[in-house]
Enzyme design. Structure first.
Site, PDB file in Angstrom:
ATOM      1  N   LYS A   1     -36.415  14.538   9.765  1.00 47.14           N
ATOM      2  CA  LYS A   1     -36.423  16.010   9.839  1.00 47.14           C
ATOM      3  C   LYS A   1     -36.157  16.467  11.271  1.00 47.14           C
ATOM      4  CE  LYS A   1     -39.201  16.297   5.729  1.00 47.14           C
ATOM      5  NZ  LYS A   1     -40.484  16.439   5.043  1.00 47.14           N
TER       6      LYS A   1
ATOM      7  N   ASP B   1     -41.109  24.584   3.020  1.00 44.73           N
ATOM      8  CA  ASP B   1     -41.112  23.668   1.862  1.00 44.73           C
ATOM      9  C   ASP B   1     -41.202  24.436   0.545  1.00 44.73           C
ATOM     10  OD1 ASP B   1     -40.726  21.008   2.561  1.00 44.73           O
ATOM     11  OD2 ASP B   1     -42.824  20.691   3.126  1.00 44.73           O
TER      12      ASP B   1
ATOM     13  N   GLN C   1     -46.337  17.391   6.472  1.00 45.47           N
ATOM     14  CA  GLN C   1     -45.795  16.248   5.735  1.00 45.47           C
ATOM     15  C   GLN C   1     -46.832  15.729   4.730  1.00 45.47           C
ATOM     16  OE1 GLN C   1     -42.576  14.940   6.031  1.00 45.47           O
ATOM     17  NE2 GLN C   1     -43.222  13.801   4.225  1.00 45.47           N
TER      18      GLN C   1
END
Ligand code: NAP
Length: 283
Positions: free
Chosen positions: A52, A119, A96
């Site tokens: 990322k 997200d 994460q």
């Protein structure tokens, strides 16, 4: 024999377009910035976080990493999120997953401001997705939409059958395909006569998590097959949810694993970070 949909090429195509837009924002004094939080030392999570950060670099965005000890409490994590929520220079925040078991995952994900929730896990963003006015969209399903767009496939009127009803893939994919005028069927482990349904699919999405689950006799001739799975075969080799070698002889288009849907997910994370930066700057 199916056309192989090249996820890496489509990722690069999308990242190039994102990079151009990042340059335009930078010219206006806006530097899109993504904050990535990682708790503990899970090796797979470390690889995802590094990827990322590399994608941020690739597109000219700024990334910030917050690596926290395995022992971090929910309260400590919430305090960090509050700080990042309040920081106007941070446009996107992601934590994460998985987080260690003692952490209240839902509390953490719901604490991220919806406009910074790149997200797209926050209930407000999930709701917006359902009523069709979401700015931020779930990355893996949106990656598949972008693949279809790139290949010139219009879902209108097509029957899209999705195997899997998870919150991060199956359900949001159903919403995105409905919004694009497909007729959608969502299947799951309690579905009766699964093959009878999957054989009706013009677009078949496999998000099951079982290696080579979708066999050729479950697929209609000429179907477009999108394989989300990231599984291991009997030899420990990475493979998808689709029995690729057999199904590619029947499908008209198919995504391979690796090199299919997977590479698109991070590209869509970059897209969401860019969108978040635009929304926060009223652009
Ligand atoms: P998940 O949360 O485990 O959901 C799996 C779904 O498959 C569930 O809805 C389950 O039904 C259904 N299912 C399980 N066995 C079935 C069966 N025999 N027949 C029909 N349906 C069945 O998985 P996920 O998070 O959606 O992930 C799916 C796969 O995609 C995994 O391999 C994962 O690693 C991969 N993935 C890849 C990416 C990427 O970026 N490429 C991103 C996310 C996930 P129930 O609901 O009834 O249990």
């Amino acid at each position: 024999m199916a056309k192989i949909i090249d996820g890496k090429a489509i990722r690069e195509f999308n990242l190039d377009k994102i990079q151009e837009q990042v340059e335009q924002l930078k010219a206006q004094g806006i530097l899109p910035t993504l904050a990535v939080i990682i708790v503990g030392s899970d090796p797979a999570s470390r690889i995802y976080v590094n990827n990322k950060k590399a994608a941020c670099e690739r597109t000219g965005m700024k990334s910030l990493e917050f690596a926290l000890d395995e022992e971090t409490t929910t309260e400590e994590l919430l305090e960090l999120i509050d700080r990042l929520n309040a920081d106007k220079s941070v446009n996107g925040i992601l934590c994460q997953l998985p987080v260690p078991k003692h952490i209240d995952k839902n509390k953490v994900l719901e604490r991220i401001l919806p406009e910074k929730d790149v997200d797209c896990f926050h209930p407000e963003n999930v709701g917006k997705l359902c009523i069709g006015n979401g700015g931020l969209v779930p990355c893996t399903p949106m990656g598949m939409v972008k693949m279809l767009e790139y290949e010139g496939v219009d879902p209108t009127g097509k029957h899209c059958v999705i195997i899997g009803r998870s919150d991060i893939v199956g359900k949001p994919m159903a919403m995105l395909m409905l919004a694009r005028n497909a007729t959608v069927t969502v299947c799951h482990s309690k579905t009766v006569n699964l093959a009878k349904i999957t054989k009706q699919a013009d677009i078949l999405v496999a998000a099951v998590g079982i290696a080579k689950f979708v066999k050729a006799d479950m697929v209609k001739d000429g179907a477009i097959v999108l394989d989300v799975g990231m599984d291991r075969d009997e030899n420990g080799k990475l493979c998808g949810d689709v029995d690729y070698d057999a199904v590619k002889e029947k499908a008209s288009m198919i995504t391979p694993v690796p090199g299919g849907v997977g590479p698109m997910t991070i590209a869509m994370l970059m897209r969401n970070t860019l969108t978040a930066a635009k929304i926060q700057n009223d652009l």
